[in-house]
Write a protein that holds these residues in place. Structure first.
Motif, PDB file in Angstrom:
ATOM      1  N   LYS A 222      17.620 -34.024  10.006  1.00 45.98           N
ATOM      2  CA  LYS A 222      17.113 -34.225  11.372  1.00 45.98           C
ATOM      3  C   LYS A 222      15.618 -34.509  11.360  1.00 45.98           C
ATOM      4  O   LYS A 222      15.143 -35.455  11.972  1.00 45.98           O
ATOM      5  CB  LYS A 222      17.399 -32.996  12.238  1.00 45.98           C
ATOM      6  N   ASP A 223      14.866 -33.645  10.691  1.00 42.08           N
ATOM      7  CA  ASP A 223      13.423 -33.861  10.599  1.00 42.08           C
ATOM      8  C   ASP A 223      12.861 -33.079   9.421  1.00 42.08           C
ATOM      9  O   ASP A 223      13.513 -32.180   8.865  1.00 42.08           O
ATOM     10  CB  ASP A 223      12.708 -33.481  11.906  1.00 42.08           C
ATOM     11  N   ILE A 224      11.650 -33.437   9.056  1.00 42.98           N
ATOM     12  CA  ILE A 224      10.900 -32.735   8.013  1.00 42.98           C
ATOM     13  C   ILE A 224       9.544 -32.405   8.605  1.00 42.98           C
ATOM     14  O   ILE A 224       8.801 -33.294   9.020  1.00 42.98           O
ATOM     15  CB  ILE A 224      10.753 -33.596   6.742  1.00 42.98           C
ATOM     16  N   GLN A 225       9.223 -31.112   8.672  1.00 45.17           N
ATOM     17  CA  GLN A 225       7.984 -30.683   9.307  1.00 45.17           C
ATOM     18  C   GLN A 225       7.216 -29.748   8.392  1.00 45.17           C
ATOM     19  O   GLN A 225       7.777 -29.161   7.445  1.00 45.17           O
ATOM     20  CB  GLN A 225       8.273 -29.995  10.645  1.00 45.17           C
ATOM     21  N   LEU A 226       5.939 -29.614   8.654  1.00 48.30           N
ATOM     22  CA  LEU A 226       5.118 -28.693   7.877  1.00 48.30           C
ATOM     23  C   LEU A 226       5.559 -27.258   8.140  1.00 48.30           C
ATOM     24  O   LEU A 226       5.928 -26.895   9.262  1.00 48.30           O
ATOM     25  CB  LEU A 226       3.646 -28.865   8.249  1.00 48.30           C
ATOM     26  N   ASN A 227       5.505 -26.459   7.102  1.00 47.41           N
ATOM     27  CA  ASN A 227       5.881 -25.056   7.173  1.00 47.41           C
ATOM     28  C   ASN A 227       4.657 -24.257   7.620  1.00 47.41           C
ATOM     29  O   ASN A 227       3.774 -23.960   6.821  1.00 47.41           O
ATOM     30  CB  ASN A 227       6.379 -24.591   5.799  1.00 47.41           C
ATOM     31  N   LEU A 228       4.588 -23.938   8.921  1.00 49.14           N
ATOM     32  CA  LEU A 228       3.404 -23.308   9.493  1.00 49.14           C
ATOM     33  C   LEU A 228       3.161 -21.925   8.915  1.00 49.14           C
ATOM     34  O   LEU A 228       4.100 -21.176   8.628  1.00 49.14           O
ATOM     35  CB  LEU A 228       3.558 -23.187  11.011  1.00 49.14           C
ATOM     36  N   ASP A 229       1.903 -21.564   8.764  1.00 48.85           N
ATOM     37  CA  ASP A 229       1.524 -20.207   8.384  1.00 48.85           C
ATOM     38  C   ASP A 229       1.140 -19.436   9.637  1.00 48.85           C
ATOM     39  O   ASP A 229       0.551 -19.982  10.582  1.00 48.85           O
ATOM     40  CB  ASP A 229       0.339 -20.224   7.412  1.00 48.85           C
ATOM     41  N   TYR A 230       1.437 -18.142   9.630  1.00 45.24           N
ATOM     42  CA  TYR A 230       1.098 -17.268  10.748  1.00 45.24           C
ATOM     43  C   TYR A 230       0.019 -16.284  10.326  1.00 45.24           C
ATOM     44  O   TYR A 230      -0.152 -16.003   9.138  1.00 45.24           O
ATOM     45  CB  TYR A 230       2.343 -16.549  11.257  1.00 45.24           C
ATOM     46  N   TYR A 231      -0.706 -15.773  11.303  1.00 43.47           N
ATOM     47  CA  TYR A 231      -1.835 -14.918  10.966  1.00 43.47           C
ATOM     48  C   TYR A 231      -1.933 -13.744  11.933  1.00 43.47           C
ATOM     49  O   TYR A 231      -1.410 -13.772  13.053  1.00 43.47           O
ATOM     50  CB  TYR A 231      -3.143 -15.719  11.005  1.00 43.47           C
ATOM     51  N   VAL A 232      -2.623 -12.695  11.486  1.00 44.44           N
ATOM     52  CA  VAL A 232      -3.048 -11.582  12.334  1.00 44.44           C
ATOM     53  C   VAL A 232      -4.493 -11.258  11.961  1.00 44.44           C
ATOM     54  O   VAL A 232      -5.022 -11.784  10.975  1.00 44.44           O
ATOM     55  CB  VAL A 232      -2.158 -10.330  12.152  1.00 44.44           C
ATOM     56  N   THR A 233      -5.129 -10.401  12.744  1.00 44.55           N
ATOM     57  CA  THR A 233      -6.536 -10.074  12.511  1.00 44.55           C
ATOM     58  C   THR A 233      -6.696  -8.587  12.196  1.00 44.55           C
ATOM     59  O   THR A 233      -5.759  -7.802  12.324  1.00 44.55           O
ATOM     60  CB  THR A 233      -7.370 -10.410  13.754  1.00 44.55           C
ATOM     61  N   ASN A 234      -7.912  -8.215  11.792  1.00 46.56           N
ATOM     62  CA  ASN A 234      -8.275  -6.810  11.613  1.00 46.56           C
ATOM     63  C   ASN A 234      -8.968  -6.301  12.862  1.00 46.56           C
ATOM     64  O   ASN A 234      -9.745  -7.017  13.492  1.00 46.56           O
ATOM     65  CB  ASN A 234      -9.221  -6.638  10.422  1.00 46.56           C
ATOM     66  N   CYS A 235      -8.701  -5.057  13.241  1.00 49.74           N
ATOM     67  CA  CYS A 235      -9.419  -4.457  14.359  1.00 49.74           C
ATOM     68  C   CYS A 235     -10.595  -3.638  13.833  1.00 49.74           C
ATOM     69  O   CYS A 235     -10.768  -3.478  12.620  1.00 49.74           O
ATOM     70  CB  CYS A 235      -8.482  -3.601  15.199  1.00 49.74           C
ATOM     71  N   ILE A 236     -11.405  -3.124  14.743  1.00 42.93           N
ATOM     72  CA  ILE A 236     -12.629  -2.418  14.376  1.00 42.93           C
ATOM     73  C   ILE A 236     -12.474  -0.933  14.663  1.00 42.93           C
ATOM     74  O   ILE A 236     -12.026  -0.524  15.735  1.00 42.93           O
ATOM     75  CB  ILE A 236     -13.827  -3.003  15.160  1.00 42.93           C
ATOM     76  N   LYS A 237     -12.881  -0.123  13.692  1.00 47.46           N
ATOM     77  CA  LYS A 237     -12.729   1.329  13.788  1.00 47.46           C
ATOM     78  C   LYS A 237     -13.677   1.923  14.807  1.00 47.46           C
ATOM     79  O   LYS A 237     -14.845   1.543  14.904  1.00 47.46           O
ATOM     80  CB  LYS A 237     -12.970   1.965  12.418  1.00 47.46           C
ATOM     81  N   GLY A 238     -13.167   2.888  15.610  1.00 46.13           N
ATOM     82  CA  GLY A 238     -13.974   3.588  16.602  1.00 46.13           C
ATOM     83  C   GLY A 238     -14.128   5.058  16.262  1.00 46.13           C
ATOM     84  O   GLY A 238     -14.093   5.452  15.082  1.00 46.13           O
ATOM     85  N   ASP A 239     -14.238   5.874  17.301  1.00 43.79           N
ATOM     86  CA  ASP A 239     -14.465   7.307  17.109  1.00 43.79           C
ATOM     87  C   ASP A 239     -13.218   8.004  16.577  1.00 43.79           C
ATOM     88  O   ASP A 239     -12.081   7.573  16.814  1.00 43.79           O
ATOM     89  CB  ASP A 239     -14.862   7.953  18.440  1.00 43.79           C
ATOM     90  N   SER A 240     -13.453   9.116  15.882  1.00 45.61           N
ATOM     91  CA  SER A 240     -12.344   9.947  15.405  1.00 45.61           C
ATOM     92  C   SER A 240     -11.714  10.690  16.575  1.00 45.61           C
ATOM     93  O   SER A 240     -12.366  10.979  17.585  1.00 45.61           O
ATOM     94  CB  SER A 240     -12.839  10.954  14.368  1.00 45.61           C
ATOM     95  N   ILE A 241     -10.425  10.990  16.419  1.00 50.51           N
ATOM     96  CA  ILE A 241      -9.669  11.711  17.444  1.00 50.51           C
ATOM     97  C   ILE A 241      -9.720  13.196  17.122  1.00 50.51           C
ATOM     98  O   ILE A 241      -9.464  13.608  15.980  1.00 50.51           O
ATOM     99  CB  ILE A 241      -8.222  11.213  17.492  1.00 50.51           C
ATOM    100  N   ASN A 242     -10.030  14.012  18.120  1.00 52.33           N
ATOM    101  CA  ASN A 242     -10.110  15.456  17.893  1.00 52.33           C
ATOM    102  C   ASN A 242      -8.750  16.027  17.507  1.00 52.33           C
ATOM    103  O   ASN A 242      -7.701  15.548  17.953  1.00 52.33           O
ATOM    104  CB  ASN A 242     -10.629  16.164  19.148  1.00 52.33           C
ATOM    105  N   HIS A 243      -8.791  17.091  16.708  1.00 50.39           N
ATOM    106  CA  HIS A 243      -7.544  17.688  16.217  1.00 50.39           C
ATOM    107  C   HIS A 243      -6.830  18.518  17.272  1.00 50.39           C
ATOM    108  O   HIS A 243      -5.658  18.884  17.087  1.00 50.39           O
ATOM    109  CB  HIS A 243      -7.848  18.570  15.003  1.00 50.39           C
TER     110      HIS A 243
END
Length: 736
Positions: A222-243
């Motif tokens: 039917k067709d030949i298409q490029l095999n797309l790559d997928y991505y995610v990002t890193n988040c940034i660390k905040g304050d610690s959670i109290n126990h």
């Protein structure tokens, strides 16, 4: 105050009325039918010479080819005539309506050849009605099958070879063996995939010459298409959670499945809500999941959007559990390794086949960085649609992020082609989620409840509505930068399990819709996916775009879901129904308008109606992908009987072949109370089963715009009506 619940429309309120069908067709004159037939015979012989030597025709019963008509004719208008010759239309060409791709069975092709001779040589030119529209028969050109690939290049492309759908299971088995032999003989690596006998494909790394060689050996590509790559990002660390924080038991024992970068195993909080970890799908070359992005996403599925507030109150209120399927990982150097279109489709298929009876909601906060073009659908989007229909599951997909400024904001920025959604957000049956800002300050790019500057917009690849919904995904600071520790970012959990994290993106708005969806599946345990989608869409509140911009669905869709209203009624009366339409009858869905609207002359009646259905899709035909559509008529009660009314002047979203329909209509006179109707009719294209039925869900809300009439109580207290309240069927859950 006692809770109010929406009304169930009983089956006795549904009447079916037979459809009167008429068909028309054009006839095509030819100066000399016999000469025309000889020309067709010549093109047919050239086709056989070129295609019949191809290897897959040894194991397949269908032959794929291209037919054209005269330039001024639309080939679709004559497809029924071609069917009498054995040809079935499978796709049309977007920029030339006189050309179409067809398939024909081997035996039917031989019959076609016999009929062609009769057309040429009989005195009356037998079958001329069927043959006359055909101008040419030829192989489907290779150049129309190849997408974004230079066939003259020596560069190796990571590609997906897609075969036409509709192959029989035994033929797919034989085709796989043939492909194995072909790639082995050419010393080429490949991977084969068969999804529900509807998506048959091969992944490989080939240069232009190798691609041409494969095309020369297989008719059914039917067709030949490029095999797309997928991505995610890193988040940034905040304050610690109290126990000393208290963690409440989850409100529900249900779980949301998350395809992402993995959910942390650290700390006392998040791991407690991971019901199951499926680590067998990590990409080749990784040593562990990435954890950062997936943990953030999971925490928003579990705890919602107000995590910071819950922490400040020293009490976390989880809603449900999650299932962890990591599809992104890190290598020995800490580099992120993700999955491509082909591999991710295989993973998701295997997981759905295993979990669909238990898990209904699947979150995909991932995407390709490339914007889509008209009539293009990725391998993964096709896969999500096939699985959605077959297993009645709901995929919630992020619309994608605009990674940098595209020009002056907002005009140039959002009109740029790169602002459009990326794969797999084009999936027709998935819920695609964009982002709005919930917090702002003087230097922020967007304002509260306006579209986030990074949120990719529609339309979908068919021109339809995408994204359907928006929720909080964060904001940016002028000129176009992240301010992670300011209140305008979204909040989640960091991958150490004991700290907060901050980030912006549609990846973090999608989990909120996944959470809402799971609540509705829990609250309405009898609901199918259509009803859950219909409730979320119906009770969404429109969100702003920008000053001086006219409202357009492509920015924020139907708006932000109000989960409270999806479950509990207010003073309006909302009727819900799930049904099935056949091809021979209208469904007339009856509902009631209370008498108080006639008594109170100052009241103003408003109807809001949302319909959602899940059509079959045809991956062979990008321009006619959705195979069913519904037409809608509103029938009001008047003093002289029931009368159909026009919806053209209503506030509506009607797009043919779209799986979502919505309209609002206001009335102030010329109606009476009592029984009204919504009439639905099913249309199909490409579906040949006369017994095909289409499931749908409808939400009908009756509102007094002035607020003077408590419509809900009027219906509830009317002893002549017999609507069931969902309080008797629904699970009472904590949706906070």
């Amino acid at each position: 105050m006692a809770k109010k619940y929406h009304f169930e429309i009983p089956d006795k309120n549904i009447s079916k009325k037979e459809i009167n069908k008429n068909a028309f067709g054009e006839s095509v004159p030819r100066d000399n039918y016999s000469e025309h037939g000889l020309s067709l015979k010549s093109s047919k012989e050239l086709f056989k010479e070129h295609e019949f030597r191809k290897k897959d025709l040894q194991v397949l019963s269908d032959i794929f080819l291209q037919i054209s008509t005269l330039d001024d004719l639309k080939i679709k208008n004559h497809s029924s005539k071609f069917e009498n010759l054995g040809f079935k239309l499978i796709s049309t060409i977007p920029d030339n309506q006189s050309i179409g791709n067809f398939k024909i069975n081997n035996e039917k092709f031989q019959e076609f050849e016999t009929k062609l001779d009769e057309y040429i040589y009989t005195e009356e030119n037998k079958y001329k009605t069927y043959f006359a529209p055909i101008e040419n028969i030829k192989p489907i050109p290779d150049e129309t099958k190849v997408v974004s690939i230079n066939l003259e290049s020596t560069e190796k492309y990571n590609i997906i070879i897609n075969f036409f759908s509709g192959l029989k299971s035994n033929e797919i088995f034989s085709l796989e063996k043939l492909l194995n032999s072909e790639f082995h003989d050419r010393d080429l690596e490949y991977s084969f995939c068969n999804i529900s006998n509807k998506i048959v494909s091969v992944k490989s790394y080939l240069n232009g010459e190798e691609i041409k060689n494969i095309l020369n050996e297989f008719n059914s590509i039917k067709d030949i298409q490029l095999n797309l790559d997928y991505y995610v990002t890193n988040c940034i660390k905040g304050d610690s959670i109290n126990h000393d924080i208290i963690i409440s038991p989850p409100s529900s024992s249900s779980a949301i499945c998350i395809f992402d970068s993995g959910i942390t195993t650290q700390g006392p909080i998040i791991p407690s809500f991971v019901r199951h970890r499926i680590n067998s799908y990590l990409p080749y070359g990784t040593i562990s999941p990435q954890y950062s992005h997936g943990t953030f996403v999971a925490s928003r599925c579990i705890f919602g959007d107000n995590i910071e507030y819950q922490i400040s109150q020293k009490k976390l209120d989880p809603y449900c559990y999650v299932i962890d399927v990591p599809v992104f990982g890190i290598d020995g150097s800490g580099n992120l390794i993700g999955m491509n279109d082909f591999d991710l489709s295989k993973v998701i298929t295997e997981v759905i086949e295993s979990l669909h009876t238990e898990i209904k909601v699947y979150n995909l906060s991932l995407g390709s960085p490339f914007s889509l073009t008209d009539n293009y659908r990725s391998h993964l989007a096709n896969t999500l649609d096939i699985l959605s229909k077959e297993y009645d599951v709901l995929f919630v997909v992020s619309s994608g992020n605009i990674l940098s400024s595209l020009g002056q904001y907002p005009d140039e920025h959002f009109t740029h082609p790169n602002a459009r959604i990326g794969s797999p957000a084009e999936s027709l049956l998935s819920l695609t989620v964009g982002s709005i800002a919930k917090f702002d300050f003087e230097s922020s790019v967007s304002k509260r409840d306006h579209i986030s500057p990074f949120s990719r917009i529609g339309p979908g690849t068919d021109g339809g509505l995408k994204p359907e919904l928006v929720t909080h995904g964060g904001n940016l600071v002028s000129p176009y930068v992240l301010a992670p520790f300011s209140r305008i970012a979204t909040c989640g959990f960091f991958d150490d399990g004991i700290s907060l994290a901050y980030d912006n993106g549609t990846s973090f708005s999608s989990p909120l819709v996944s959470r809402y969806s799971q609540m509705l599946f829990d609250y309405y345990p009898f609901a199918n996916t259509n009803l859950v989608k219909a409730l979320l869409i119906h009770f969404s509140e429109k969100r702003e775009i920008f000053e001086d911009f006219d409202f357009d669905y492509k920015f924020t869709g139907f708006g932000e879901p109000n989960i409270n209203k999806t479950i509990y009624a207010d003073n309006s009366a909302t009727y819900l129904y799930q049904g099935n339409l056949d091809l021979d009858n209208y469904d007339y869905v009856k509902f009631n308008i209370p008498h108080q609207f006639v008594n109170d002359q100052e009241s103003k009646l408003k109807l809001k109606i949302t319909i959602v259905y899940n059509p079959e899709v045809d991956i062979n035909s990008p321009t006619e992908y959705s195979q069913t559509r519904l037409s809608v008529k509103l029938v009001k009660n008047t003093g002289r009987g029931h009368r159909e009314i026009s919806l053209s002047d209503s506030n509506n979203y009607f797009r043919q072949w779209s799986p979502i329909l919505q309209f609002e209509k206001t009335f102030s006179r010329n109606f009476i109370d009592g029984e009204w109707e919504v009439a639905l009719r099913l249309y199909t294209r490409g579906i040949i089963d006369p017994n095909y039925t289409q499931s749908y869900a409808i939400v009908i809300e009756v509102i007094d715009v002035t607020g003077k009439i408590n419509v809900y109580d009027e219906i509830k207290n009317d002893q002549t009506l017999h609507y069931n309240s969902y309080e008797n069927l629904a699970n009472d859950i904590n949706y906070a």
